[in-house]
Motif scaffolding. Structure first.
Motif, PDB file in Angstrom:
ATOM      1  N   PRO A   1      -5.268   8.228  -8.654  1.00 17.71           N
ATOM      2  CA  PRO A   1      -5.546   6.959  -7.968  1.00 17.71           C
ATOM      3  C   PRO A   1      -4.360   6.010  -8.068  1.00 17.71           C
ATOM      4  CG  PRO A   1      -6.812   7.146 -10.007  1.00 17.71           C
ATOM      5  CD  PRO A   1      -6.112   8.448  -9.832  1.00 17.71           C
ATOM      6  N   SER A   2      -4.105   5.278  -6.994  1.00 16.49           N
ATOM      7  CA  SER A   2      -3.121   4.204  -7.052  1.00 16.49           C
ATOM      8  C   SER A   2      -3.786   3.010  -7.722  1.00 16.49           C
ATOM      9  CB  SER A   2      -2.660   3.842  -5.636  1.00 16.49           C
ATOM     10  OG  SER A   2      -1.979   4.938  -5.055  1.00 16.49           O
ATOM     11  N   ARG A   3      -2.982   2.040  -8.161  1.00 16.35           N
ATOM     12  CA  ARG A   3      -3.545   0.867  -8.859  1.00 16.35           C
ATOM     13  C   ARG A   3      -3.910  -0.256  -7.885  1.00 16.35           C
ATOM     14  NH1 ARG A   3      -1.612   0.104 -14.382  1.00 16.35           N
ATOM     15  NH2 ARG A   3      -1.432   2.187 -15.251  1.00 16.35           N
ATOM     16  N   LEU A   4      -3.018  -0.494  -6.888  1.00 12.64           N
ATOM     17  CA  LEU A   4      -3.177  -1.690  -6.047  1.00 12.64           C
ATOM     18  C   LEU A   4      -3.515  -1.388  -4.593  1.00 12.64           C
ATOM     19  CD1 LEU A   4      -0.150  -3.812  -7.403  1.00 12.64           C
ATOM     20  CD2 LEU A   4      -2.532  -3.812  -8.183  1.00 12.64           C
TER      21      LEU A   4
ATOM     22  N   LEU B   1       5.713   4.355  -4.846  1.00 13.48           N
ATOM     23  CA  LEU B   1       5.763   2.952  -4.422  1.00 13.48           C
ATOM     24  C   LEU B   1       4.481   2.656  -3.666  1.00 13.48           C
ATOM     25  CD1 LEU B   1       9.429   2.920  -2.982  1.00 13.48           C
ATOM     26  CD2 LEU B   1       8.672   2.249  -5.285  1.00 13.48           C
ATOM     27  N   GLU B   2       3.657   1.788  -4.205  1.00 15.02           N
ATOM     28  CA  GLU B   2       2.407   1.410  -3.533  1.00 15.02           C
ATOM     29  C   GLU B   2       2.730   0.285  -2.558  1.00 15.02           C
ATOM     30  OE1 GLU B   2      -0.335   2.479  -7.443  1.00 15.02           O
ATOM     31  OE2 GLU B   2      -0.718   0.623  -6.352  1.00 15.02           O
ATOM     32  N   CYS B   3       2.547   0.546  -1.274  1.00 15.25           N
ATOM     33  CA  CYS B   3       3.042  -0.386  -0.248  1.00 15.25           C
ATOM     34  C   CYS B   3       1.930  -0.993   0.584  1.00 15.25           C
ATOM     35  CB  CYS B   3       3.986   0.354   0.708  1.00 15.25           C
ATOM     36  SG  CYS B   3       5.477   0.947  -0.108  1.00 15.25           S
ATOM     37  N   LYS B   4       2.172  -2.213   1.001  1.00 11.57           N
ATOM     38  CA  LYS B   4       1.386  -2.870   2.047  1.00 11.57           C
ATOM     39  C   LYS B   4       2.174  -2.760   3.340  1.00 11.57           C
ATOM     40  CE  LYS B   4      -2.229  -4.831  -0.011  1.00 11.57           C
ATOM     41  NZ  LYS B   4      -3.612  -4.498   0.387  1.00 11.57           N
TER      42      LYS B   4
ATOM     43  N   PHE C   1       7.310  -0.339   8.646  1.00  4.10           N
ATOM     44  CA  PHE C   1       7.895  -1.101   7.550  1.00  4.10           C
ATOM     45  C   PHE C   1       6.794  -1.459   6.550  1.00  4.10           C
ATOM     46  CE2 PHE C   1      10.632  -1.763  11.164  1.00  4.10           C
ATOM     47  CZ  PHE C   1      11.908  -1.711  10.625  1.00  4.10           C
ATOM     48  N   GLY C   2       7.160  -1.429   5.271  1.00  3.32           N
ATOM     49  CA  GLY C   2       6.194  -1.798   4.245  1.00  3.32           C
ATOM     50  C   GLY C   2       6.870  -2.486   3.076  1.00  3.32           C
ATOM     51  N   GLN C   3       6.057  -3.142   2.286  1.00  5.91           N
ATOM     52  CA  GLN C   3       6.556  -3.805   1.077  1.00  5.91           C
ATOM     53  C   GLN C   3       5.851  -3.205  -0.131  1.00  5.91           C
ATOM     54  OE1 GLN C   3       6.676  -8.089   1.201  1.00  5.91           O
ATOM     55  NE2 GLN C   3       6.405  -8.266  -1.006  1.00  5.91           N
ATOM     56  N   ALA C   4       6.635  -2.774  -1.103  1.00 13.08           N
ATOM     57  CA  ALA C   4       6.050  -2.205  -2.318  1.00 13.08           C
ATOM     58  C   ALA C   4       5.482  -3.341  -3.153  1.00 13.08           C
ATOM     59  CB  ALA C   4       7.105  -1.432  -3.099  1.00 13.08           C
ATOM     60  N   ILE C   5       4.183  -3.227  -3.461  1.00 11.16           N
ATOM     61  CA  ILE C   5       3.563  -4.259  -4.310  1.00 11.16           C
ATOM     62  C   ILE C   5       3.262  -3.716  -5.696  1.00 11.16           C
ATOM     63  CG2 ILE C   5       2.613  -5.604  -2.384  1.00 11.16           C
ATOM     64  CD1 ILE C   5      -0.154  -4.266  -3.232  1.00 11.16           C
ATOM     65  N   GLY C   6       3.391  -2.406  -5.863  1.00 11.02           N
ATOM     66  CA  GLY C   6       3.182  -1.781  -7.170  1.00 11.02           C
ATOM     67  C   GLY C   6       4.061  -0.553  -7.277  1.00 11.02           C
ATOM     68  N   VAL C   7       4.575  -0.301  -8.464  1.00  3.95           N
ATOM     69  CA  VAL C   7       5.490   0.822  -8.659  1.00  3.95           C
ATOM     70  C   VAL C   7       5.026   1.654  -9.847  1.00  3.95           C
ATOM     71  CG1 VAL C   7       7.880   1.504  -9.150  1.00  3.95           C
ATOM     72  CG2 VAL C   7       7.425  -0.511  -7.725  1.00  3.95           C
ATOM     73  N   TYR C   8       4.737   2.925  -9.586  1.00  3.99           N
ATOM     74  CA  TYR C   8       4.397   3.850 -10.674  1.00  3.99           C
ATOM     75  C   TYR C   8       5.649   4.608 -11.090  1.00  3.99           C
ATOM     76  CZ  TYR C   8       3.132   8.204 -12.897  1.00  3.99           C
ATOM     77  OH  TYR C   8       3.092   9.263 -13.771  1.00  3.99           O
TER      78      TYR C   8
END
Ligand code: FMN
Length: 205
Positions: free
Chosen positions: A112-115, A128-131, A152-159
């Motif tokens: 599972p991703s976190r965000l 890279l968890e992206c929006k 295009f996306g923005q990483a809001i969380g990084v594993y």
């Protein structure tokens, strides 16, 4: 030699463009549809764009599932493709029907991703968890709209797998990331070298 791309008169058996823009990092994109279907596919027309904020892009030749799913749920994850995962990475490029989970098809475990909702590839050392930010449909030099889409996306969380952090730095060579070259060729990063920037030329880290 020189050739005009409109004429494609390079005289070579295959177009050399992808062997020139090489090696390209591979964004191994996991995404989820509005219905909750999971998708995973590699995109080598992929890169990081800025680090503050951390932004990424991937380009799709056609409106492929990764584009459609990223737009539906406004989220996606970029997993790092590595030497150890090369066969599974390649397997996830199989054109399965929309809704078929490439992770399950290629025997990859999901974590599972976190965000964000799309899961990450469990055994990939970084994700890279992206929006989703926007999708740009490309046009050619004549202004004709193309079936080419850049997401295009923005990483809001990084594993990051902690095993690859050494002395406070991410050990890129130890992760053995793979990258796409031309034809059927890939590169693998197994060594790196250091070079400091000129004085006043910006940050080294
Ligand atoms: C290493 C690699 C890199 C790829 N890069 C791209 C790419 O940048 N753009 C693209 O449209 N397809 C690319 N493909 C092909 C897609 O992965 C393939 O069409 C896949 O089925 C798309 O899946 P999707 O429809 O589930 O998103 C690549 C395939 C491989 C093996």
């Amino acid at each position: 030699m020189f050739y005009e791309t409109a004429r494609n008169d390079h005289g070579l058996p295959y177009n050399p463009f992808k062997a020139i823009v090489a090696p390209r990092p591979i964004g191994w994109i996991s995404s989820m549809s509005a219905k909750g279907e999971v998708n995973l596919a590699p995109y080598s027309f992929f890169n990081g764009l800025t680090d503050h904020p951390p932004t990424v892009m991937f380009a799709s030749e056609g409106r492929k599932d990764s584009v459609v799913f990223a737009e539906e749920t406004k989220e996606f994850v970029c997993n790092l493709a590595t030497w150890a995962l090369r066969e599974q990475m390649n397997g996830t490029s199989t054109p399965f029907a929309r809704g078929i989970n490439e992770m399950e098809q290629t025997g990859l475990a999901a974590a599972p991703s976190r965000l964000v909702k799309p899961p990450r590839v469990r055994d990939s050392p970084c994700a890279l968890e992206c929006k989703w930010l926007q999708t740009v449909r490309l046009s050619d030099v004549e202004g004709k709209a193309l079936e080419r889409y850049v997401v295009f996306g923005q990483a809001i969380g990084v594993y990051i797998d902690d095993r690859f952090i050494k002395n406070g730095r991410l050990d890129t060579a130890a992760m053995k990331p793979i990258a796409r070259c031309g034809y059927d060729e890939y590169a693998v990063v197994e060594s790196v070298f250091k070079m400091t920037r000129p004085p006043g030329g910006g940050k080294n880290v």
